[in-house]
Structure formats: structure tokens, C-alpha cells
Design a protein around this motif. Structure first.
Motif, PDB file in Angstrom:
ATOM      1  N   ASP A 269      11.408   8.719  12.420  1.00 44.25           N
ATOM      2  CA  ASP A 269      12.015   8.088  11.248  1.00 44.25           C
ATOM      3  C   ASP A 269      11.031   7.082  10.665  1.00 44.25           C
ATOM      4  O   ASP A 269      10.007   6.763  11.269  1.00 44.25           O
ATOM      5  N   TYR A 270      11.349   6.570   9.471  1.00 51.96           N
ATOM      6  CA  TYR A 270      10.568   5.498   8.878  1.00 51.96           C
ATOM      7  C   TYR A 270      10.746   4.226   9.709  1.00 51.96           C
ATOM      8  O   TYR A 270      11.817   3.953  10.232  1.00 51.96           O
ATOM      9  N   TRP A 271       9.667   3.434   9.792  1.00 57.08           N
ATOM     10  CA  TRP A 271       9.736   2.195  10.571  1.00 57.08           C
ATOM     11  C   TRP A 271      10.764   1.238   9.982  1.00 57.08           C
ATOM     12  O   TRP A 271      11.490   0.556  10.705  1.00 57.08           O
ATOM     13  N   SER A 272      10.853   1.180   8.668  1.00 55.14           N
ATOM     14  CA  SER A 272      11.802   0.268   8.026  1.00 55.14           C
ATOM     15  C   SER A 272      13.248   0.620   8.360  1.00 55.14           C
ATOM     16  O   SER A 272      14.111  -0.268   8.437  1.00 55.14           O
ATOM     17  N   ASP A 273      13.526   1.917   8.537  1.00 51.93           N
ATOM     18  CA  ASP A 273      14.878   2.320   8.923  1.00 51.93           C
ATOM     19  C   ASP A 273      15.112   2.142  10.423  1.00 51.93           C
ATOM     20  O   ASP A 273      16.240   1.871  10.860  1.00 51.93           O
ATOM     21  N   PHE A 274      14.056   2.301  11.203  1.00 53.73           N
ATOM     22  CA  PHE A 274      14.184   2.174  12.659  1.00 53.73           C
ATOM     23  C   PHE A 274      14.345   0.716  13.080  1.00 53.73           C
ATOM     24  O   PHE A 274      15.172   0.385  13.937  1.00 53.73           O
ATOM     25  N   MET A 275      13.533  -0.188  12.479  1.00 53.95           N
ATOM     26  CA  MET A 275      13.537  -1.584  12.868  1.00 53.95           C
ATOM     27  C   MET A 275      14.654  -2.327  12.142  1.00 53.95           C
ATOM     28  O   MET A 275      14.456  -3.004  11.137  1.00 53.95           O
ATOM     29  N   THR A 276      15.871  -2.201  12.647  1.00 55.75           N
ATOM     30  CA  THR A 276      17.028  -2.877  12.075  1.00 55.75           C
ATOM     31  C   THR A 276      16.984  -4.366  12.428  1.00 55.75           C
ATOM     32  O   THR A 276      16.250  -4.777  13.341  1.00 55.75           O
ATOM     33  N   PRO A 277      17.766  -5.201  11.746  1.00 58.00           N
ATOM     34  CA  PRO A 277      17.792  -6.624  12.110  1.00 58.00           C
ATOM     35  C   PRO A 277      18.178  -6.867  13.566  1.00 58.00           C
ATOM     36  O   PRO A 277      17.642  -7.762  14.214  1.00 58.00           O
ATOM     37  N   LEU A 278      19.118  -6.068  14.107  1.00 60.32           N
ATOM     38  CA  LEU A 278      19.513  -6.246  15.510  1.00 60.32           C
ATOM     39  C   LEU A 278      18.355  -5.918  16.443  1.00 60.32           C
ATOM     40  O   LEU A 278      18.077  -6.673  17.389  1.00 60.32           O
ATOM     41  N   LEU A 279      17.671  -4.810  16.197  1.00 56.23           N
ATOM     42  CA  LEU A 279      16.551  -4.441  17.054  1.00 56.23           C
ATOM     43  C   LEU A 279      15.419  -5.454  16.929  1.00 56.23           C
ATOM     44  O   LEU A 279      14.759  -5.799  17.922  1.00 56.23           O
ATOM     45  N   THR A 280      15.187  -5.948  15.717  1.00 56.47           N
ATOM     46  CA  THR A 280      14.175  -6.987  15.519  1.00 56.47           C
ATOM     47  C   THR A 280      14.512  -8.230  16.329  1.00 56.47           C
ATOM     48  O   THR A 280      13.646  -8.823  16.985  1.00 56.47           O
ATOM     49  N   ALA A 281      15.785  -8.637  16.289  1.00 58.94           N
ATOM     50  CA  ALA A 281      16.209  -9.814  17.032  1.00 58.94           C
ATOM     51  C   ALA A 281      16.049  -9.618  18.536  1.00 58.94           C
ATOM     52  O   ALA A 281      15.566 -10.508  19.247  1.00 58.94           O
ATOM     53  N   LEU A 282      16.439  -8.448  19.040  1.00 59.50           N
ATOM     54  CA  LEU A 282      16.337  -8.186  20.478  1.00 59.50           C
ATOM     55  C   LEU A 282      14.885  -8.168  20.944  1.00 59.50           C
ATOM     56  O   LEU A 282      14.553  -8.736  21.995  1.00 59.50           O
TER      57      LEU A 282
END
Length: 307
Positions: A142-155
């Protein structure tokens, strides 16, 4: 001086009882008065400020605030799980005799301890400029922007940063266990991994638990930084409500009150966990606050009955 004769067979007279007179500490009284005066001045200043204090109880149990509290606690738990698991692995790697493994762990700890958490969050959030796609073969693409959600970024931002600190805490705990324990376990035929699980880590917990409790409390407060990457937690919801209601400062006080409540509950839990792991280090544990209260109440009741 003429001494009076004591009757035969009478026990010898003991020394006179010493009457202790407590020393008066006037400096303590002066310090207490100054501290109370400063506290009263601060309370008066806040009371006279242009703050709508009625907005705080009006939104204290708002659905959005309660949702933010739940997400803050969830983010704290998940980030600490990542941090603890990663910290234990990194600590073992640091203590490894393999120079490559030890160097990798050292570099990881050096990097994540040397950069601010907020910077790390923004780096994870904007890595799409480097990796346009994330390609795991047939599993995920998938695109990185779609993969890296705010929740995943926070974790990732909070958990991986916490792993660097937990690695040093775990390493200190492992080093605090006497080497003779490991040598005795190896002499009995126990493997290195079994020695860690059965002998070293249980004894190291007494050293690891207190700073880990502090890290949990610090993590709960650090979660407020993820509002910068659009993850809706307590601070983010408080900001949104403040902007919509026209009471931004009041919502900051509301968020601070909720953080104080949650950290106070965690502090109580930390106290009892530390007490549990301190059982083998002292013959008798000090009484808990509740035991002290019960002892004072029992003493007061017995005095009342005697009177």
C-alpha cells in the motif's frame, strides 16, 4: 552534706527521671507561614483571573472527553508493551558478548534517547517522502501515507522511544543480580535462556519495577504529544472542545485534572507492585497507608473506651 541512712534490705534508689523538653524550631513556623501565604496568593490570583471555571464541570464528563481518556489509556498500555518487550530484548543484546549485537543495541539506544519524541513522531508521519510504498510481498502492499495512520505513528513514536529507556532500566536490573546466581544455575545444567527466565529476571524485578512505574506515568503524560500527528486522544479532544466552545484555557485545566486523576491511580498501583516485589528484600514490610489509618482509628477507639 549529711546522707540519710537507707533502711536495710531496701533497693538502691535509681536516678531521677529525665524530663525531656522538645526543642522549638522557629524556622519551621516561619517557613510554614510563608508557604501558606504563597499558596493563598496563588489561589486568589486564579480566582480573580478571567477564567470561566463553570465550563470545567460542564464538560468534565463529556462523551468526547471520556473517549479521549479511554484512547489515552489504550495508547499508554500499548506503547508500554512495545517499550518493555523491546527494552528487554535490547538489554539482553547490550549484555551479549557478540560485538555486532551489542553495537546494534547501543546505536539504537543512542539514537532514540538522543532525539526528542516529538521529532520522532513527525519523522514517522512523514517517511512517505522516502518510502512511497510499503511492500511486504504477497502479505501487504500500500501507499505509505495510507499505511502510516495516526495510531500507528503514535505507537511507533512512543513505543520505540520507550524501548530505548526500558533497555537501560532492564540492563541495570540484570547487572544488579550477583553473577554467582548465574554461575550456580549454569553449574546445575540450566541453559542461558532458562537462567534468565527462572533466576536472573525474577531477582532483577525488584530493581526494574520502580523506574518502570515512573516510565508508565511519564508515558501517560507523553501521549499528549500525539495530538501533533492528528491522533484524537484526551488533549486533542480538549483542544477541539476549547476552540468550539470559546473556552480553550478552561479545557486545558480540564485535561490537567484528568491527567492528575489517572496518574494518581497509577501511582497507587505502582506502590503496591513495588511492595509485592520487595517481599524478599526485607524481613517486615512497612504498613500501607490504609493499615496506618486503621491503626490510628483503633488507637483512637481504644483511648476513647479507656477514658
Amino acid at each position: 552534706m549529711k546522707k540519710t541512712a537507707e533502711p536495710a534490705g531496701a533497693p538502691p534508689a535509681g536516678p531521677e527521671a529525665i524530663k525531656a523538653i522538645p526543642v522549638r524550631h522557629y524556622g519551621r513556623y516561619v517557613t510554614a507561614v510563608i508557604a501558606i501565604a504563597i499558596l493563598v496568593a496563588i489561589v486568589y490570583a486564579f480566582g480573580q483571573g478571567k477564567i470561566n471555571w463553570h465550563a470545567v464541570p460542564d464538560y468534565f464528563f463529556d462523551d468526547r472527553i471520556l473517549t479521549g481518556v479511554g484512547k489515552t489509556l489504550l495508547l499508554t498500555v500499548l506503547s508500554m508493551v512495545i517499550g518493555i518487550l523491546g527494552g528487554v530484548g535490547l538489554a539482553v543484546m547490550r549484555l551479549s558478548k557478540n560485538p555486532v549485537t551489542s553495537s546494534i543495541a547501543w546505536f539504537y539506544i543512542w539514537f532514540f534517547r538522543g532525539t526528542p519524541v516529538l521529532v520522532q513522531l513527525f519523522l514517522w508521519f512523514n517517511l512517505g517522502l522516502v518510502f512511497e510504498y510499503i511492500n511486504l510481498g504477497p502479505i501487504y502492499k500500500d501507499y505509505w501515507s495510507d499505511f502510516m495512520t495516526p495510531l500507528l505513528t503514535a505507537l511507533l513514536g512512543l513505543g520505540l522511544n520507550e524501548a530505548a529507556y526500558m533497555a537501560e532500566i532492564c540492563r541495570a536490573g540484570l547487572l544488579a543480580v550477583d553473577e554467582g546466581q548465574t554461575e550456580a544455575a549454569h553449574a546445575l545444567g540450566m541453559s542461558h535462556g532458562k537462567t534468565l527466565r527462572r533466576i536472573v529476571i525474577p531477582q532483577a524485578m525488584r530493581v526494574i519495577v520502580p523506574p518502570t512505574g515512573n516510565e508508565v506515568i511519564n508515558m501517560l503524560k507523553t501521549t499528549s504529544l500525539v495530538a501533533a500527528v492528528q491522533y484524537p486522544e484526551l488533549f486533542r479532544y480538549a483542544q477541539d472542545i476549547g476552540q468550539n466552545s470559546g473556552a480553550p484555557v478552561e479545557m486545558y485545566f480540564l485535561a490537567a485534572a484528568w491527567y492528575l486523576i489517572m496518574t494518581s491511580i497509577l501511582s497507587v498501583g505502582q506502590y503496591y507492585i513495588e511492595r509485592y516485589y520487595a517481599r524478599g528484600s526485607s524481613r517486615s514490610l512497612p504498613p500501607t497507608p490504609w493499615q496506618k489509618v486503621r491503626a490510628h482509628l483503633t488507637t483512637f477507639s481504644s483511648r476513647k473506651v479507656t477514658a
